[in-house]
Design a protein around this motif. Structure first.
Motif, PDB file in Angstrom:
ATOM      1  N   GLY A 100      26.331   1.965   7.008  1.00 31.97           N
ATOM      2  CA  GLY A 100      27.092   1.239   8.205  1.00 31.97           C
ATOM      3  C   GLY A 100      26.586  -0.237   8.745  1.00 31.97           C
ATOM      4  N   THR A 101      27.243  -0.598   9.601  1.00 34.16           N
ATOM      5  CA  THR A 101      26.792  -2.105  10.045  1.00 34.16           C
ATOM      6  C   THR A 101      25.703  -2.146  11.086  1.00 34.16           C
ATOM      7  OG1 THR A 101      28.971  -2.715   9.280  1.00 34.16           O
ATOM      8  CG2 THR A 101      27.778  -4.304  10.973  1.00 34.16           C
ATOM      9  N   LYS A 102      26.187  -1.372  12.277  1.00 29.46           N
ATOM     10  CA  LYS A 102      25.405  -1.087  13.588  1.00 29.46           C
ATOM     11  C   LYS A 102      24.895   0.223  13.521  1.00 29.46           C
ATOM     12  CE  LYS A 102      27.763  -4.697  16.046  1.00 29.46           C
ATOM     13  NZ  LYS A 102      28.596  -4.870  17.282  1.00 29.46           N
ATOM     14  N   HIS A 103      24.744   0.970  12.553  1.00 31.84           N
ATOM     15  CA  HIS A 103      24.218   2.355  12.329  1.00 31.84           C
ATOM     16  C   HIS A 103      24.783   3.450  13.644  1.00 31.84           C
ATOM     17  CE1 HIS A 103      20.449   5.315  12.503  1.00 31.84           C
ATOM     18  NE2 HIS A 103      20.901   5.128  11.375  1.00 31.84           N
ATOM     19  N   LYS A 104      26.093   3.276  13.599  1.00 29.88           N
ATOM     20  CA  LYS A 104      26.601   4.070  14.581  1.00 29.88           C
ATOM     21  C   LYS A 104      27.151   5.533  14.174  1.00 29.88           C
ATOM     22  CE  LYS A 104      28.685   0.487  17.606  1.00 29.88           C
ATOM     23  NZ  LYS A 104      28.288   0.925  18.845  1.00 29.88           N
ATOM     24  N   PRO A 105      27.000   6.394  14.649  1.00 30.61           N
ATOM     25  CA  PRO A 105      27.751   7.857  14.323  1.00 30.61           C
ATOM     26  C   PRO A 105      29.014   7.723  14.198  1.00 30.61           C
ATOM     27  CG  PRO A 105      26.013   8.156  16.087  1.00 30.61           C
ATOM     28  CD  PRO A 105      26.220   6.987  15.934  1.00 30.61           C
ATOM     29  N   ALA A 106      29.780   8.501  13.249  1.00 27.39           N
ATOM     30  CA  ALA A 106      31.102   8.372  13.054  1.00 27.39           C
ATOM     31  C   ALA A 106      32.023   9.276  13.989  1.00 27.39           C
ATOM     32  CB  ALA A 106      31.454   8.777  11.881  1.00 27.39           C
ATOM     33  N   SER A 107      32.651   8.578  14.844  1.00 26.52           N
ATOM     34  CA  SER A 107      33.594   8.940  16.039  1.00 26.52           C
ATOM     35  C   SER A 107      34.707   8.087  16.208  1.00 26.52           C
ATOM     36  CB  SER A 107      32.477   9.142  17.342  1.00 26.52           C
ATOM     37  OG  SER A 107      33.480   9.492  18.376  1.00 26.52           O
ATOM     38  N   VAL A 108      35.826   8.602  16.718  1.00 21.40           N
ATOM     39  CA  VAL A 108      36.889   7.953  17.039  1.00 21.40           C
ATOM     40  C   VAL A 108      36.998   7.997  18.748  1.00 21.40           C
ATOM     41  CG1 VAL A 108      38.211   8.909  15.175  1.00 21.40           C
ATOM     42  CG2 VAL A 108      38.345  10.230  17.185  1.00 21.40           C
ATOM     43  N   ASP A 109      36.040   8.329  19.613  1.00 21.36           N
ATOM     44  CA  ASP A 109      36.131   7.892  20.955  1.00 21.36           C
ATOM     45  C   ASP A 109      34.715   7.848  21.503  1.00 21.36           C
ATOM     46  OD1 ASP A 109      35.017  10.863  20.522  1.00 21.36           O
ATOM     47  OD2 ASP A 109      36.847  11.942  21.261  1.00 21.36           O
ATOM     48  N   GLY A 110      33.761   7.417  20.741  1.00 22.10           N
ATOM     49  CA  GLY A 110      32.412   7.109  21.300  1.00 22.10           C
ATOM     50  C   GLY A 110      31.532   8.103  21.549  1.00 22.10           C
ATOM     51  N   LYS A 111      31.675   9.250  20.993  1.00 21.65           N
ATOM     52  CA  LYS A 111      30.728  10.236  21.225  1.00 21.65           C
ATOM     53  C   LYS A 111      29.318   9.723  20.678  1.00 21.65           C
ATOM     54  CE  LYS A 111      33.785  14.028  19.588  1.00 21.65           C
ATOM     55  NZ  LYS A 111      34.722  13.233  19.218  1.00 21.65           N
ATOM     56  N   SER A 112      28.141  10.253  21.436  1.00 24.57           N
ATOM     57  CA  SER A 112      26.760   9.794  21.208  1.00 24.57           C
ATOM     58  C   SER A 112      25.955  10.976  20.631  1.00 24.57           C
ATOM     59  CB  SER A 112      26.145   9.296  22.352  1.00 24.57           C
ATOM     60  OG  SER A 112      27.007   8.091  23.042  1.00 24.57           O
ATOM     61  N   ILE A 113      24.947  10.645  20.133  1.00 23.01           N
ATOM     62  CA  ILE A 113      23.600  11.651  19.184  1.00 23.01           C
ATOM     63  C   ILE A 113      22.541  11.026  19.011  1.00 23.01           C
ATOM     64  CG2 ILE A 113      24.413  11.277  17.054  1.00 23.01           C
ATOM     65  CD1 ILE A 113      23.492  14.486  18.561  1.00 23.01           C
ATOM     66  N   TYR A 114      21.480  11.324  19.347  1.00 23.86           N
ATOM     67  CA  TYR A 114      20.096  10.978  19.411  1.00 23.86           C
ATOM     68  C   TYR A 114      19.941   9.466  20.171  1.00 23.86           C
ATOM     69  CZ  TYR A 114      20.282  14.505  15.474  1.00 23.86           C
ATOM     70  OH  TYR A 114      20.261  15.476  14.530  1.00 23.86           O
ATOM     71  N   GLY A 115      20.681   9.319  21.187  1.00 22.43           N
ATOM     72  CA  GLY A 115      20.861   8.327  21.746  1.00 22.43           C
ATOM     73  C   GLY A 115      21.444   7.031  21.132  1.00 22.43           C
ATOM     74  N   LEU A 116      22.361   7.317  20.100  1.00 20.52           N
ATOM     75  CA  LEU A 116      23.217   6.306  19.302  1.00 20.52           C
ATOM     76  C   LEU A 116      24.685   6.560  19.794  1.00 20.52           C
ATOM     77  CD1 LEU A 116      21.447   6.996  15.789  1.00 20.52           C
ATOM     78  CD2 LEU A 116      21.113   4.934  17.272  1.00 20.52           C
ATOM     79  N   LYS A 117      25.154   5.430  20.274  1.00 18.01           N
ATOM     80  CA  LYS A 117      26.631   5.538  20.757  1.00 18.01           C
ATOM     81  C   LYS A 117      27.403   5.235  19.481  1.00 18.01           C
ATOM     82  CE  LYS A 117      29.877   3.756  24.025  1.00 18.01           C
ATOM     83  NZ  LYS A 117      30.231   5.239  24.668  1.00 18.01           N
ATOM     84  N   GLY A 118      28.248   6.342  19.178  1.00 16.33           N
ATOM     85  CA  GLY A 118      29.197   6.555  18.080  1.00 16.33           C
ATOM     86  C   GLY A 118      30.344   5.314  18.103  1.00 16.33           C
ATOM     87  N   THR A 119      31.123   4.911  16.849  1.00 15.59           N
ATOM     88  CA  THR A 119      32.352   4.213  17.192  1.00 15.59           C
ATOM     89  C   THR A 119      33.284   4.663  18.161  1.00 15.59           C
ATOM     90  OG1 THR A 119      33.017   5.444  15.125  1.00 15.59           O
ATOM     91  CG2 THR A 119      31.817   3.290  15.116  1.00 15.59           C
ATOM     92  N   LYS A 120      33.984   3.921  18.726  1.00 16.78           N
ATOM     93  CA  LYS A 120      34.706   4.204  19.879  1.00 16.78           C
ATOM     94  C   LYS A 120      36.398   4.652  19.406  1.00 16.78           C
ATOM     95  CE  LYS A 120      35.700  -0.427  21.399  1.00 16.78           C
ATOM     96  NZ  LYS A 120      35.155  -1.581  22.488  1.00 16.78           N
ATOM     97  N   ASN A 121      36.703   4.081  18.501  1.00 12.84           N
ATOM     98  CA  ASN A 121      37.931   4.487  17.786  1.00 12.84           C
ATOM     99  C   ASN A 121      38.173   4.111  16.451  1.00 12.84           C
ATOM    100  OD1 ASN A 121      38.237   1.475  17.564  1.00 12.84           O
ATOM    101  ND2 ASN A 121      38.840   1.261  19.711  1.00 12.84           N
ATOM    102  N   LEU A 122      39.209   4.348  15.703  1.00  9.01           N
ATOM    103  CA  LEU A 122      39.558   4.306  14.302  1.00  9.01           C
ATOM    104  C   LEU A 122      39.185   2.786  13.853  1.00  9.01           C
ATOM    105  CD1 LEU A 122      42.685   6.485  13.663  1.00  9.01           C
ATOM    106  CD2 LEU A 122      40.119   7.028  13.209  1.00  9.01           C
ATOM    107  N   ALA A 123      39.637   1.871  14.557  1.00  5.40           N
ATOM    108  CA  ALA A 123      39.300   0.308  14.223  1.00  5.40           C
ATOM    109  C   ALA A 123      37.849   0.158  14.212  1.00  5.40           C
ATOM    110  CB  ALA A 123      40.189  -0.626  15.319  1.00  5.40           C
ATOM    111  N   GLU A 124      37.009   0.541  15.110  1.00  2.00           N
ATOM    112  CA  GLU A 124      35.853   0.154  15.062  1.00  2.00           C
ATOM    113  C   GLU A 124      35.101   1.029  14.016  1.00  2.00           C
ATOM    114  OE1 GLU A 124      31.804  -0.255  18.213  1.00  2.00           O
ATOM    115  OE2 GLU A 124      33.409   1.182  18.595  1.00  2.00           O
ATOM    116  N   LEU A 125      35.609   2.338  13.779  1.00  2.00           N
ATOM    117  CA  LEU A 125      34.813   3.022  12.610  1.00  2.00           C
ATOM    118  C   LEU A 125      35.100   2.185  11.146  1.00  2.00           C
ATOM    119  CD1 LEU A 125      33.715   5.612  11.258  1.00  2.00           C
ATOM    120  CD2 LEU A 125      35.878   6.604  11.150  1.00  2.00           C
ATOM    121  N   SER A 126      36.333   1.649  11.193  1.00  3.07           N
ATOM    122  CA  SER A 126      36.577   0.923  10.060  1.00  3.07           C
ATOM    123  C   SER A 126      35.869  -0.278   9.800  1.00  3.07           C
ATOM    124  CB  SER A 126      38.289   0.621   9.956  1.00  3.07           C
ATOM    125  OG  SER A 126      38.788   1.602   9.904  1.00  3.07           O
ATOM    126  N   ASP A 127      35.678  -1.036  10.848  1.00  2.00           N
ATOM    127  CA  ASP A 127      34.593  -2.136  10.784  1.00  2.00           C
ATOM    128  C   ASP A 127      33.420  -1.767  10.631  1.00  2.00           C
ATOM    129  OD1 ASP A 127      36.905  -3.771  11.398  1.00  2.00           O
ATOM    130  OD2 ASP A 127      36.333  -3.815  13.737  1.00  2.00           O
TER     131      ASP A 127
END
Length: 237
Positions: A100-127
């Motif tokens: 990954g680019t910013k070390h984000k968990p793979a989510s489509v709605d911004g889920k978080s884990i271990y203090g890491l905020k996941g990608t907020k949608n499909l477009a951000e996940l793709s980026d």
């Protein structure tokens, strides 16, 4: 009351359709091993962030002992340590894959884990996936086949998107270093739980920790017991 029950049931249905975790169906946690051979895959994360570095002792041990490994490398780590990146990608023992680019968990709605905020949608996940994949391909002339998200966490819809992008999401079956928190002795104990076909996860970006000591002890015993280490690209299509 009926309206509330309908909305509640719809919410439960949506939640079940978009599960969240590090071991969901579709995430590859072990390697194919139809002959039940004594093979293991060592995967090492290079995450990118304020506490990053390069574990020279661990990489030198792998090099000197001809031990294969798959490195999941983050965009920020590559930018910060270009010479170290060159060292690992030019060694045929090692495989480079996408962390990954910013070390984000793979989510489509911004889920978080271990203090890491996941990608907020499909477009951000793709980026998150493509920006690092493009950088790796530009430097190594080889585009990654596999993807491990930040924290190795995925939701179901993100997993579907990753496959649509032509990648395979990678998890693990042996958590060797507890997210870079275990002692050397604990790491050795965890890695010695490995069975034929397991994928081991640990970190190669925390030289101040006891990861190298623990992995070296554990890997040495596993090899003495007849285990061989393979890269993921050797066993996964």
């Amino acid at each position: 009351m009926k309206k509330f029950i309908i909305i509640f049931c719809m919410s439960l249905c949506f939640a079940s359709q978009n599960e969240w975790g590090d071991s969901l169906s579709g995430v590859i946690k072990t390697i194919p091993n139809p002959k039940n051979e004594k093979i293991l895959a060592l995967s090492l994360d290079l995450c990118g962030g304020k506490t990053d570095g390069f574990d020279e002792r661990l990489v030198e041990f792998l090099e000197k002992n001809d031990i294969k490994a798959t490195f999941f490398v983050n965009y920020r780590w590559i930018k910060k340590y270009p010479k170290y990146f060159e060292r690992i990608y030019k060694n045929p023992l090692f495989e480079i894959e996408n962390h990954g680019t910013k070390h984000k968990p793979a989510s489509v709605d911004g889920k978080s884990i271990y203090g890491l905020k996941g990608t907020k949608n499909l477009a951000e996940l793709s980026d998150e996936i493509n920006k690092n994949a493009n950088l790796i391909a530009q430097i190594t002339l080889k585009r990654p086949k596999f993807y491990r998200s930040g924290g190795a966490y995925y939701d179901k819809k993100a997993i579907e998107q990753i496959y649509k992008m032509g990648l395979k999401p990678i998890g693990f079956s042996i958590l060797a270093d507890g997210g870079a928190t275990f002692s050397a002795n604990r790491i050795k104990k965890e890695i010695l739980k490995s069975k034929n076909g397991d994928i081991i996860i640990a970190h190669a970006n925390r030289p101040q920790k006891q990861i190298a000591q623990g992995l070296i002890l554990g890997i040495s015993i596993l090899r003495a017991n007849g285990f061989e280490f393979v890269r993921l690209d050797e066993v996964l299509e």
